[in-house]
Design an enzyme around this catalytic site. Sequence first.
Site, PDB file in Angstrom:
ATOM      1  N   ARG A 179     -23.450 -56.294 -53.378  1.00  0.00           N
ATOM      2  CA  ARG A 179     -22.906 -55.800 -54.654  1.00  0.00           C
ATOM      3  C   ARG A 179     -23.958 -55.001 -55.397  1.00  0.00           C
ATOM      4  O   ARG A 179     -23.695 -53.945 -55.934  1.00  0.00           O
ATOM      5  CB  ARG A 179     -22.475 -56.983 -55.525  1.00  0.00           C
ATOM      6  CG  ARG A 179     -21.044 -57.389 -55.323  1.00  0.00           C
ATOM      7  CD  ARG A 179     -20.728 -58.575 -56.147  1.00  0.00           C
ATOM      8  NE  ARG A 179     -21.802 -59.565 -56.028  1.00  0.00           N
ATOM      9  CZ  ARG A 179     -21.796 -60.777 -56.582  1.00  0.00           C
ATOM     10  NH1 ARG A 179     -20.792 -61.135 -57.320  1.00  0.00           N
ATOM     11  NH2 ARG A 179     -22.778 -61.625 -56.414  1.00  0.00           N
ATOM     12  N   ILE A 238     -22.128 -67.239 -41.384  1.00  0.00           N
ATOM     13  CA  ILE A 238     -22.693 -68.525 -41.834  1.00  0.00           C
ATOM     14  C   ILE A 238     -22.438 -68.706 -43.332  1.00  0.00           C
ATOM     15  O   ILE A 238     -23.060 -69.552 -43.969  1.00  0.00           O
ATOM     16  CB  ILE A 238     -24.209 -68.632 -41.541  1.00  0.00           C
ATOM     17  CG1 ILE A 238     -24.996 -67.473 -42.177  1.00  0.00           C
ATOM     18  CG2 ILE A 238     -24.473 -68.731 -40.061  1.00  0.00           C
ATOM     19  CD1 ILE A 238     -26.489 -67.724 -42.239  1.00  0.00           C
ATOM     20  N   ALA A 239     -21.525 -67.879 -43.893  1.00  0.00           N
ATOM     21  CA  ALA A 239     -21.335 -67.887 -45.349  1.00  0.00           C
ATOM     22  C   ALA A 239     -20.226 -68.858 -45.741  1.00  0.00           C
ATOM     23  O   ALA A 239     -20.495 -70.007 -46.104  1.00  0.00           O
ATOM     24  CB  ALA A 239     -21.040 -66.472 -45.829  1.00  0.00           C
ATOM     25  N   ARG A 240     -18.993 -68.428 -45.674  1.00  0.00           N
ATOM     26  CA  ARG A 240     -17.855 -69.276 -46.020  1.00  0.00           C
ATOM     27  C   ARG A 240     -16.643 -68.829 -45.227  1.00  0.00           C
ATOM     28  O   ARG A 240     -16.468 -67.635 -44.968  1.00  0.00           O
ATOM     29  CB  ARG A 240     -17.492 -69.129 -47.506  1.00  0.00           C
ATOM     30  CG  ARG A 240     -18.277 -70.019 -48.444  1.00  0.00           C
ATOM     31  CD  ARG A 240     -17.935 -71.505 -48.269  1.00  0.00           C
ATOM     32  NE  ARG A 240     -18.696 -72.346 -49.171  1.00  0.00           N
ATOM     33  CZ  ARG A 240     -19.908 -72.854 -48.913  1.00  0.00           C
ATOM     34  NH1 ARG A 240     -20.504 -72.611 -47.767  1.00  0.00           N
ATOM     35  NH2 ARG A 240     -20.520 -73.630 -49.794  1.00  0.00           N
ATOM     36  N   GLU A 269     -11.208 -74.841 -42.800  1.00  0.00           N
ATOM     37  CA  GLU A 269     -11.948 -75.862 -42.044  1.00  0.00           C
ATOM     38  C   GLU A 269     -11.737 -77.246 -42.667  1.00  0.00           C
ATOM     39  O   GLU A 269     -11.519 -77.333 -43.875  1.00  0.00           O
ATOM     40  CB  GLU A 269     -13.450 -75.499 -42.002  1.00  0.00           C
ATOM     41  CG  GLU A 269     -14.129 -75.507 -43.369  1.00  0.00           C
ATOM     42  CD  GLU A 269     -15.577 -75.012 -43.306  1.00  0.00           C
ATOM     43  OE1 GLU A 269     -15.837 -73.935 -42.731  1.00  0.00           O
ATOM     44  OE2 GLU A 269     -16.439 -75.721 -43.852  1.00  0.00           O
ATOM     45  N   HIS A 287     -20.019 -76.041 -39.456  1.00  0.00           N
ATOM     46  CA  HIS A 287     -20.618 -75.882 -40.792  1.00  0.00           C
ATOM     47  C   HIS A 287     -21.928 -76.679 -40.900  1.00  0.00           C
ATOM     48  O   HIS A 287     -22.047 -77.596 -41.724  1.00  0.00           O
ATOM     49  CB  HIS A 287     -19.616 -76.312 -41.873  1.00  0.00           C
ATOM     50  CG  HIS A 287     -19.921 -75.722 -43.223  1.00  0.00           C
ATOM     51  ND1 HIS A 287     -18.956 -75.353 -44.112  1.00  0.00           N
ATOM     52  CD2 HIS A 287     -21.103 -75.449 -43.834  1.00  0.00           C
ATOM     53  CE1 HIS A 287     -19.526 -74.884 -45.216  1.00  0.00           C
ATOM     54  NE2 HIS A 287     -20.835 -74.921 -45.061  1.00  0.00           N
TER      55      HIS A 287
HETATM   56  C1  8YV Z   1     -23.278 -77.606 -47.203  1.00  0.00           C
HETATM   57  C2  8YV Z   1     -23.252 -75.099 -47.637  1.00  0.00           C
HETATM   58  O1  8YV Z   1     -23.260 -78.281 -46.015  1.00  0.00           O
HETATM   59  O2  8YV Z   1     -24.997 -75.068 -49.197  1.00  0.00           O
HETATM   60  C3  8YV Z   1     -23.901 -74.652 -48.889  1.00  0.00           C
HETATM   61  O3  8YV Z   1     -23.292 -73.819 -49.594  1.00  0.00           O
HETATM   62  O4  8YV Z   1     -22.336 -74.526 -47.196  1.00  0.00           O
HETATM   63  C4  8YV Z   1     -23.793 -76.251 -46.863  1.00  0.00           C
HETATM   64  O5  8YV Z   1     -25.175 -76.246 -46.910  1.00  0.00           O
HETATM   65  C5  8YV Z   1     -21.899 -77.736 -47.790  1.00  0.00           C
HETATM   66  O6  8YV Z   1     -21.799 -77.094 -48.997  1.00  0.00           O
HETATM   67  C6  8YV Z   1     -21.546 -79.212 -47.946  1.00  0.00           C
HETATM   68  O7  8YV Z   1     -21.669 -79.646 -49.253  1.00  0.00           O
END
Ligand code: 8YV
Length: 334
Positions: A179, A238-240, A269, A287
Site C-alpha cells: 500500500r 503465509i499471510a491469511r 481453515e 498455519h
Molecule cells: C498464529 C498468526 O498462529 O501471528 C499471526 O498472525 O497467524 C499465527 O502466528 C495465529 O494467529 C494463532 O493465534
Amino acid sequence: MRPAVLATRATFPDVTARLSQHFELEDNPTDEIWSREELLRRLRGRVGVMSTGTERIDAELLDACPSLKAVCNVGVGYNNIDVAACTSRGVLVTNTPDVLTETTADFGFALMMATARRIGESERFVRRGEWRKTGIHDHFVGGDLFGATLGILGMGRIGRAIARRAARGFDMQVIYHNRSRLPANLEAEVGARYVDKSTLLHESDHLVLVLPYSKDSHHSIGAAELAQMQPHATLTNIARGGIVDDAALAQALRNGTIAAAGLDVFEGEPDVHPELLSLPNVVLTPHIGSASRKTRLAMAMLAADNLIAALGAGERAGKPPTAVNPEVLRGAKP
Ligand code: 8YV
C-alpha cells in the site's frame, strides 16, 4: 477478589503461572475447541481474554460480555477481532508483533523452497515406495531460488525479513508491492525495489504473500492475477486465508497457469478446498508460520504481559506493550 480472565486455548505452563499470579484464570488445558456458545458462556462476567485466531471477537460477543475490558490476541494478525467494535465499547485490543518476525520469515522461505523444489511431492513419492521407477533428467525438476526474482506482496516486518534473506543469502532480485512504498534507506537496507502490482505478478519467479487480511485484501490473488503470472512461477501464502481465491488457485495449478503453490493458510481453515488436497503441485501446511518453540512461547508471554498491563497489574500497569487501539487507554472517544 482478583480479576477473572479466560485463556481460550492451551498454553505453556510458564504463561498460565504468570497469569495466575494476577488473575482468577480459567484456561483450557485439554485444548478442545469450544463452540461459539461455549465461548460466550465461559467469557461472561470476565474482564479479560487471551484469545487466538480461532475465536471471533465481534460486536455480538462484546454485547454478550459487557464486563470485558481487554482482548489480548496471540498473533500479529487480528482479523478475527472487530477492532472498531472493541474501541467503541472501550475494550482494549493487543497483538504480538516483532517476536515472530524472523521465525515466520524462515518459514516463508522454507515453504517457498519446498514448493519450488517439489519437496512435498517427492517425499510422498519416496514414502509410496516408487523410487525405483524413475528417470534422471526430468526427475522432480523444479525451479531455482538462487538468482531468481522474488516478488513480495505486502512489505511489513515479515516481508522485509524475507527480502533480507533473499537478497543477502540467495542473490535474488527482490521486487515488492505494498500500500505504501518504503523510504529509500529501508529499500536499500532490505535490498528490494518497489513495483506496481501488475509488474510484480508478471516478473516474479516466486511470489510470496505477507499482507494483512482486510476487506481490501480479500481475493488480492484471484483468476485475473494468476493469469498474469509466469507458467514457471510459484505462489506462497503465509499471510491469511481469503487473500487468495483458493478455487481460482486450484484451477490455475491444475491448468498449468502457474507451476506450484505453498499454502500455510486457507479460506475457511481448518477446512481446505478439496481440489487443493488432491493436486500434486501444492505444498500444504496447517498455519504453522510462527511455530517454533521459542517464538510460540514469546508470543504467549507477550499476550500475557499485555493482559496483565491492560488490566492495571504488574510493572507496566496501564501501559500494555503492544496495543492495537491505544486510544482506548487514553479514554478518547472513537
Ligand atoms: C498464529 C498468526 O498462529 O501471528 C499471526 O498472525 O497467524 C499465527 O502466528 C495465529 O494467529 C494463532 O493465534
